[in-house]
Design a protein around this motif. Structure first.
Motif, PDB file in Angstrom:
ATOM      1  N   GLN A 160     108.271  46.020  42.393  1.00  0.00           N
ATOM      2  CA  GLN A 160     108.937  47.237  42.839  1.00  0.00           C
ATOM      3  C   GLN A 160     110.313  46.989  43.447  1.00  0.00           C
ATOM      4  OE1 GLN A 160     106.534  49.709  45.319  1.00  0.00           O
ATOM      5  NE2 GLN A 160     108.244  50.883  46.074  1.00  0.00           N
ATOM      6  N   GLU A 161     110.400  46.022  44.326  1.00  0.00           N
ATOM      7  CA  GLU A 161     111.590  45.848  45.149  1.00  0.00           C
ATOM      8  C   GLU A 161     112.416  44.677  44.613  1.00  0.00           C
ATOM      9  OE1 GLU A 161     114.059  46.548  47.115  1.00  0.00           O
ATOM     10  OE2 GLU A 161     112.847  48.243  47.772  1.00  0.00           O
ATOM     11  N   PRO A 162     113.394  44.912  43.748  1.00  0.00           N
ATOM     12  CA  PRO A 162     114.086  43.771  43.142  1.00  0.00           C
ATOM     13  C   PRO A 162     114.861  42.927  44.160  1.00  0.00           C
ATOM     14  CG  PRO A 162     115.135  45.829  42.528  1.00  0.00           C
ATOM     15  CD  PRO A 162     113.895  46.183  43.233  1.00  0.00           C
ATOM     16  N   MET A 163     115.296  43.542  45.257  1.00  0.00           N
ATOM     17  CA  MET A 163     116.046  42.767  46.249  1.00  0.00           C
ATOM     18  C   MET A 163     115.188  41.670  46.850  1.00  0.00           C
ATOM     19  SD  MET A 163     118.880  42.349  47.964  1.00  0.00           S
ATOM     20  CE  MET A 163     118.948  40.776  48.789  1.00  0.00           C
ATOM     21  N   THR A 164     114.034  42.038  47.371  1.00  0.00           N
ATOM     22  CA  THR A 164     113.211  41.030  48.036  1.00  0.00           C
ATOM     23  C   THR A 164     112.467  40.169  47.022  1.00  0.00           C
ATOM     24  OG1 THR A 164     111.461  42.660  48.208  1.00  0.00           O
ATOM     25  CG2 THR A 164     112.870  42.395  50.122  1.00  0.00           C
ATOM     26  N   SER A 165     112.371  40.647  45.787  1.00  0.00           N
ATOM     27  CA  SER A 165     111.628  39.867  44.803  1.00  0.00           C
ATOM     28  C   SER A 165     112.440  38.729  44.214  1.00  0.00           C
ATOM     29  CB  SER A 165     111.140  40.775  43.678  1.00  0.00           C
ATOM     30  OG  SER A 165     110.204  41.684  44.191  1.00  0.00           O
ATOM     31  N   LEU A 166     113.729  38.703  44.525  1.00  0.00           N
ATOM     32  CA  LEU A 166     114.548  37.586  44.064  1.00  0.00           C
ATOM     33  C   LEU A 166     114.797  36.645  45.231  1.00  0.00           C
ATOM     34  CD1 LEU A 166     117.075  39.621  41.904  1.00  0.00           C
ATOM     35  CD2 LEU A 166     115.451  37.931  41.051  1.00  0.00           C
ATOM     36  N   ASN A 167     114.867  35.364  44.905  1.00  0.00           N
ATOM     37  CA  ASN A 167     115.113  34.378  45.954  1.00  0.00           C
ATOM     38  C   ASN A 167     116.569  34.482  46.430  1.00  0.00           C
ATOM     39  OD1 ASN A 167     115.555  32.039  47.463  1.00  0.00           O
ATOM     40  ND2 ASN A 167     114.041  30.900  46.283  1.00  0.00           N
ATOM     41  N   PRO A 168     116.762  34.729  47.725  1.00  0.00           N
ATOM     42  CA  PRO A 168     118.125  34.966  48.214  1.00  0.00           C
ATOM     43  C   PRO A 168     119.039  33.743  48.126  1.00  0.00           C
ATOM     44  CG  PRO A 168     116.581  34.804  50.047  1.00  0.00           C
ATOM     45  CD  PRO A 168     115.767  34.856  48.788  1.00  0.00           C
ATOM     46  N   LEU A 169     118.469  32.560  47.984  1.00  0.00           N
ATOM     47  CA  LEU A 169     119.290  31.348  48.061  1.00  0.00           C
ATOM     48  C   LEU A 169     119.673  30.772  46.701  1.00  0.00           C
ATOM     49  CD1 LEU A 169     117.636  29.436  51.014  1.00  0.00           C
ATOM     50  CD2 LEU A 169     119.530  31.025  51.053  1.00  0.00           C
ATOM     51  N   HIS A 170     119.184  31.388  45.621  1.00  0.00           N
ATOM     52  CA  HIS A 170     119.559  30.894  44.304  1.00  0.00           C
ATOM     53  C   HIS A 170     120.343  31.970  43.564  1.00  0.00           C
ATOM     54  CE1 HIS A 170     117.021  27.363  44.640  1.00  0.00           C
ATOM     55  NE2 HIS A 170     116.030  28.129  45.066  1.00  0.00           N
ATOM     56  N   THR A 171     121.248  31.554  42.675  1.00  0.00           N
ATOM     57  CA  THR A 171     121.977  32.551  41.901  1.00  0.00           C
ATOM     58  C   THR A 171     121.007  33.185  40.910  1.00  0.00           C
ATOM     59  OG1 THR A 171     122.602  31.064  40.106  1.00  0.00           O
ATOM     60  CG2 THR A 171     124.054  31.117  42.021  1.00  0.00           C
ATOM     61  N   VAL A 172     121.344  34.399  40.475  1.00  0.00           N
ATOM     62  CA  VAL A 172     120.422  35.113  39.589  1.00  0.00           C
ATOM     63  C   VAL A 172     120.273  34.371  38.268  1.00  0.00           C
ATOM     64  CG1 VAL A 172     120.716  37.338  40.673  1.00  0.00           C
ATOM     65  CG2 VAL A 172     122.269  36.676  38.844  1.00  0.00           C
ATOM     66  N   GLY A 173     121.374  33.751  37.796  1.00  0.00           N
ATOM     67  CA  GLY A 173     121.296  32.984  36.558  1.00  0.00           C
ATOM     68  C   GLY A 173     120.289  31.858  36.669  1.00  0.00           C
ATOM     69  N   GLU A 174     120.380  31.118  37.757  1.00  0.00           N
ATOM     70  CA  GLU A 174     119.439  30.014  37.987  1.00  0.00           C
ATOM     71  C   GLU A 174     118.001  30.506  37.980  1.00  0.00           C
ATOM     72  OE1 GLU A 174     122.320  27.475  41.021  1.00  0.00           O
ATOM     73  OE2 GLU A 174     120.503  28.417  41.789  1.00  0.00           O
ATOM     74  N   GLN A 175     117.822  31.699  38.561  1.00  0.00           N
ATOM     75  CA  GLN A 175     116.459  32.206  38.670  1.00  0.00           C
ATOM     76  C   GLN A 175     115.880  32.605  37.322  1.00  0.00           C
ATOM     77  OE1 GLN A 175     115.435  34.498  42.206  1.00  0.00           O
ATOM     78  NE2 GLN A 175     117.504  34.233  42.946  1.00  0.00           N
ATOM     79  N   ILE A 176     116.731  33.090  36.426  1.00  0.00           N
ATOM     80  CA  ILE A 176     116.229  33.387  35.074  1.00  0.00           C
ATOM     81  C   ILE A 176     116.003  32.069  34.338  1.00  0.00           C
ATOM     82  CG2 ILE A 176     116.686  34.584  32.907  1.00  0.00           C
ATOM     83  CD1 ILE A 176     118.603  36.412  34.468  1.00  0.00           C
TER      84      ILE A 176
END
Lengths: 806, 313
Positions: free
Chosen positions: A394-410
């Motif tokens: 539901q909450e994309p903000m908290t569901s992503l790790n704040p310390l990694h770039t979004v590219g890295e996370q994908i």
């Protein structure tokens, strides 16, 4: 299946702690009555003798009995510690409460002082105070109390800040309670738990600190014993008389161990999670599920059979999913709809194998492509997650790790499931997947952090993450709930696109039937952990009672406007014409002219204060009997404005005129707006106590009649708010808003936190009361359908400005 | 305004407040130091001479400015007890002892606490977790000086790994000095190790409940990868701050432990000076320690800002 914990079960460590404390405190208590030797009497014949029957812990260098001195020392150490904590907590609480509640400059200064004090090691501060005041027990007490004040103040301050955010504080302000009353009678009881823990920890630290001071020779003065003093004396004889050191330190260690065990395990659960899980899993192993419809397996990508899931607690296993059966076809978009607590999210998490640690599957099986994955080992399951089945939250903000770039996370998904790709290929795929979800400039976005993106972009990142490894199933849990309405449709279209392009099966979980209706072909209606029915979409006629209610409520269109807003003595045609007010003879009870609301923004102690404007040039007239709707997205300034109507804003300009006194409020979440530590009777009586001169008996009569008016039984007065159902709680809030005969009532999302099935009842009650008591409503909601059904005047608010819609 | 500049200004303000606070505490509250030293029966001439010598005859603001001017240059005036010695001379030899002890302790805390924290959080409720948890509760329950005494007893007296009460001057034998500091440093570090491990545990626990961890698991990360790739870095941030805060407690621990191990550091000097009511010395030590603590915390803040991308604006 929700059970209340009936009795407090004791944690093992808590019991050990209590036993240790009793072990130390019993002799101390007895010592007030009887002591074998005088603590300070010396006997030169028994200098430094080892423990014996006569002297249990031996004797010291003056021939004094160590046992007696240890007990006496414990006594004085504890007296000092208790005094310290009492004084520190008392003053600290008041300071913390005042600064936390009022905030502002005083708070700022006190926090700075606190910061300064924090940079002194605590023992150093005590040393300094003792050195100025000179030695002696009393001065030690003062010094330690001073050291402990800041920590208590800090804890209480954050508690008060936390509590002040709750609506019940606002509610108390609205009912006219004085600040003193709010702080000490409304808020304070809600901070007890934090305070108690802090006091136990404080007691622990105070014992250590006193011992430290006495050890340095600055605490209790000789010849009187204290544990620290004795240790410093005993240290000299560590060679010849080790029993001296051992007995003094042992008592101290036992005491502190006892305190810390009690303070840490206070309220901790008593069960052994691992053990219970193992037992449940073993019991399930013998279970044989009749694996039916094996022919269907090729069509069904996912099968859930008789699944039961429960949470482990002190009172046993509380099942939240009670035997559900469903299957997901290849390429299908299946909806799961239900209210919060219906078990729809738990179902998804259980299928993914990432349900909370305290939950356990008690019965049933989950099959993915015909393979039993119920008891799959962690490493095997990891090969399925993200690659075969992926999930969006539901909450994309908290569901992503704040310390990694979004590219890295994908990219991480590819690292896990497609590590044979080179780094360059991986990056290319990530960028392609990002572009696929409609993100512009994916190359640039790759190196951004989640906090730098908008909500919609973040959710697209989550989708890219879910599809990149070619998952066959995507489970989306309320993927659009946190987004604006327009954006939600776009995201749903992306899902449909993925489904069509790759043939991915999707499970869409939502509380919102409209969302389900947009892209699903079939839906499961869940309630209390069971599937009430399976229904075709576009929604067929429901078979189950609950399904009927749910659909009725969601698509309810009964309008209350004619009957409840447009009667009493005015022409109906006035309602739609903004310029045709001439004929309207009703009294204006609220009038705003060029009304502006500002917030004060402060960036630091030395920075200039600035004002940020939230509401702009609001012009609004409200007449008696109106039901005014205010719609707009969250954060547009609706709540700010109505707080201004209630006179709660400090920084305003323009005119805000009210006839007939302040308005009353009904808040969205009664659990937050009604004080959790009080009973229904107390809450209702408090309003009367503050605002009227009624006697106790009159007040009770009044409460009874008002409870009757909102259809509540008057036996509820003794119950706490937390023990009521959601509907009952909202009825209590409504009762509170009408008990003083206010004219104007502000309803802030009055039904959106309620189960859809009771929404209608509450709406009906509100409108009935409106007529009965001749009330005027301002209703805030993001739900346009609701507003259109109950309001005769509607304003739309956007970025702090209003526009009349109707 | 530049963030670093702001940080520096706030650092200076905090130190200044500490200075004002300590000036008020030691120079104003105790009253006339001359009478305190010479006794109530001293002749007015003697009192006046002493006042003049120490500058007590001037007005408070003048005295503060004079004192602050000296303090900035490291001159805290004369000792009130050892008349031939200045405060600076008394502290000079002792400062390195305390700083070494505190520094070694902080290093030990980081070296022991973080691996232990990882060990316990890897398998919550497992054997390693339960053993560390139990021993940490015990370590926190025992006052640091009692631990010092026990360490002296076990390693000094029973195992004879060092000579209790012995001391080697660092200028004569540096490695011997470090060796002597090891056991005191362990005594200072142990309780703080326990605090740090427990703090780490609560942080990791809080972090594990966050949504992004769920996402990480949904991607197919193993428990170990979730820990290392996601949770660890996120929970280490508050731990950095915590270690900064703990420096104050390490200083406090050093004061105690110097007594137990008979080390000629600032803690010992402080305790004797308090007993002698030698406020000039006490005040200087207070300021040294507070400055060290505030300085370390400023560094920690800066580190934090560098590590966390959310802080870059």
């Amino acid at each position: 299946m929700k059970e209340k914990r009936s009795a407090i079960k004791l944690n093992k460590n808590l019991i050990i702690g209590i036993v240790l404390l009793l072990l130390v405190s019993t002799p101390v208590v007895i010592s007030f009555l009887w002591m074998p030797y005088d603590v300070n009497s010396m006997d030169s014949s028994v200098i430094l003798t080892p423990p014996s029957i006569k002297h249990w812990f031996g004797t010291d260098n003056f021939g004094r009995d160590i046992f007696c001195r240890v007990i006496e020392g414990t006594r004085s150490t504890f007296m000092i510690a208790i005094f310290t904590v009492a004084a520190g907590a008392g003053i600290g609480c008041i300071l913390g409460a005042l600064t936390g509640y009022y905030g502002g400059v005083v708070d700022e200064i006190l926090m700075r002082v606190n910061d300064c004090l924090a940079s002194f090691p605590s023992i150093l501060l005590a040393l300094v105070v003792v050195s100025i005041l000179d030695k002696g027990i009393f001065n030690v007490c003062i010094a330690l109390a001073l050291v402990f004040i800041p920590s208590f103040a800090r804890i209480m301050r954050s508690e008060f800040i936390e509590q002040s955010k709750r609506d019940y504080v606002l509610n108390a302000k609205l009912m006219g309670a004085s600040d003193f009353r709010i702080i000490f009678i409304h808020i304070f009881p809600n901070t007890f738990k934090a305070l108690l823990t802090a006091m136990l920890v404080g007691l622990n630290n105070a014992v250590l600190a006193e011992a430290g001071l006495s050890f340095l020779g600055l605490g209790v003065e000789p010849p009187n014993p204290s544990l620290g003093r004795m240790l410093s004396e005993a240290q000299v004889y560590i060679w010849g008389a080790p029993w001296y050191v051992i007995s003094a330190s042992a008592v101290m260690i036992i005491a502190i161990l006892g305190i810390s065990l009690v303070s840490e395990n206070f309220g901790a659960p008593a069960f052994n999670l691992k053990k219970i899980k193992r037992t449940v899993a073993n019991a399930r192993l013998g279970e044989t599920t009749d694996k039916k419809n094996s022919d269907n397996e090729k069509e069904n990508i996912l099968n859930v059979e008789n699944l039961h899931v429960g949470f482990i607690s002190d009172s046993g296993i509380n099942e939240v999913i009670n035997g559900i059966n469903f299957s997901l076809d290849k390429g299908e978009i299946l909806g799961i709809v239900g209210e919060s607590g219906s078990g729809k999210s738990m179902t998804a998490l259980t299928v993914m194998g990432i349900a909370p640690n305290t939950s356990v599957i008690t019965h049933g099986k989950i099959y993915y492509e015909g393979r039993d994955i119920t008891d799959l080992g962690e490493s095997e399951y990891c090969k399925i997650r993200g690659k075969e089945i992926s999930m969006i939250f539901q909450e994309p903000m908290t569901s992503l790790n704040p310390l990694h770039t979004v590219g890295e996370q994908i990219d991480e998904v590819l690292d896990l499931h497609a590590s044979y790709l080179s780094a360059g290929e991986q990056r290319q795929r990530v960028i392609a997947a990002m572009a696929d979800t409609g993100l512009k400039d994916p190359d640039q976005l790759y190196n951004k952090y989640p906090h730098e993106l908008s909500g919609g972009m973040r959710q697209r990142i989550m989708i890219a993450m879910a599809v990149i490894a070619g998952a066959k199933i995507i489970i989306a849990d309320e993927p659009t709930t946190a987004l604006d309405a327009g954006l939600a449709d776009v995201i749903l279209e992306i899902f449909r696109g993925i489904n069509e392009k790759y043939g991915t099966s999707i499970i869409l979980i939502s509380h919102d039937l409209e969302v389900i209706a947009k892209i699903c072909t079939r839906a499961l209606i869940m309630r209390d952990g069971i599937i009430e029915e399976e229904i075709g979409v576009p929604f067929e006629t429901p078979k189950s009672e609950y399904g009927k209610k749910l659909l009725e409520a969601a698509y309810a269109d009964k309008s209350y406007v004619e009957e409840f807003c447009l009667s009493d003595g005015r022409d109906a045609d006035v309602a739609d014409g903004s310029g045709g007010n001439k004929k309207d003879s009703r009294e204006i009870i609220m009038s705003a002219r060029d009304y502006n609301v500002f917030y004060r923004v402060r960036n630091g102690l030395f920075k200039k204060k600035s004002l940020r404007q939230v509401n702009f040039d609001i012009n609004m007239d409200i007449r008696r009997g109106d039901c005014v709707g205010l719609v707009g997205e969250s954060g547009c300034g609706k709540t700010t404005f109505v707080k201004g109507v209630a006179g709660l804003q400090k920084y305003t300009s323009g005119i805000m005129e009210l006839k007939g006194g302040k308005p009353a409020f009904v808040f969205q979440d009664p659990l937050s707006s009604l004080n959790p530590s009080k009973t229904v009777g107390w809450i209702l009586e408090e309003t009367l106590k503050i605002n009227t001169d009624l006697t106790k008996i009159e007040r009770i009569d009044k409460i009874k009649s008002i409870l009757k008016a909102v259809d509540l039984d008057d036996t509820l007065v003794e119950r706490k708010v937390t023990d009521l159902s959601g509907g009952q709680r909202q009825r209590v809030s409504i009762a509170q808003s009408i008990i003083l005969k206010h004219d104007l009532i502000i309803l802030d999302e009055p039904v959106s936190a309620l189960d859809v099935t009771i929404r209608e009842q509450i709406l009906e009650l509100l409108m009935r009361l409106k007529k009965e008591y001749d009330l005027t409503f301002i209703v805030i909601s993001h739900d346009r359908r609701l507003i259109n059904r109950i309001c005769n005047v509607v304003y739309h608010m956007e970025e702090g400005r209003i526009q009349k819609v109707r | 305004m530049n963030w670093y500049l702001k940080k520096l200004i706030s650092f200076i303000i905090t130190i200044l407040s500490v200075a004002i606070l300590s000036f008020v505490m030691f120079q104003v509250i105790p009253g006339n130091a001359a009478i305190a030293r010479l006794g109530t029966e001293a002749t007015p001439e003697a009192v006046e001479a002493l006042n003049k010598e120490y500058g007590y005859d001037k007005s408070l603001p003048v005295r503060f400015v004079n004192w602050l001017g000296g303090a900035v240059r490291g001159d805290f005036g004369k000792s009130m007890r050892y008349e031939t010695m200045t405060v600076a001379e008394l502290i000079k030899g002792r400062l390195p002892v305390t700083l070494t002890l505190a520094g070694m302790s902080v290093i030990l805390i980081i070296l022991i606490a973080i691996p232990l924290g990882i060990l316990t959080t890897r398998d919550p409720g497992g054997t390693a977790d339960r053993i560390t948890d139990g021993s940490m509760v015990a370590v926190m329950a025992i006052p640091s000086f009692v631990q010092g005494i026990l360490i002296t007893f076990v390693f000094g007296i029973v195992l004879k790994m060092f000579v209790p009460g012995g001391y080697v001057d660092p200028s004569k034998n540096l490695s011997g000095f470090i060796g002597f500091m090891l056991f005191p440093a362990i005594s200072v570090a142990l309780p703080k190790v326990a605090m740090t491990v427990r703090f780490m545990k609560t942080r990791v626990k809080a972090e594990l409940g966050k949504d992004y961890v769920r996402t990480a698991r949904a991607k197919g990360n193993t428990t170990r990868r979730v820990m290392w790739g996601h949770v660890f870095k996120n929970s280490l941030m508050p731990v950095i701050t915590f270690v900064g805060l703990i420096v104050a407690e390490v200083m406090a621990g050093s004061i105690m432990i110097e007594q137990v191990f008979n080390l000629p550091g600032m803690g010992r000097l402080l305790v004797t000076s308090i007993a002698n009511r030698d406020f000039n010395v006490v005040q200087a030590i207070v300021i040294y320690i507070a400055t060290a603590v505030i300085f370390v915390n400023m560094i920690v803040d800066i580190l934090y800002k560098i590590v966390d991308p959310r802080n870059i604006t």
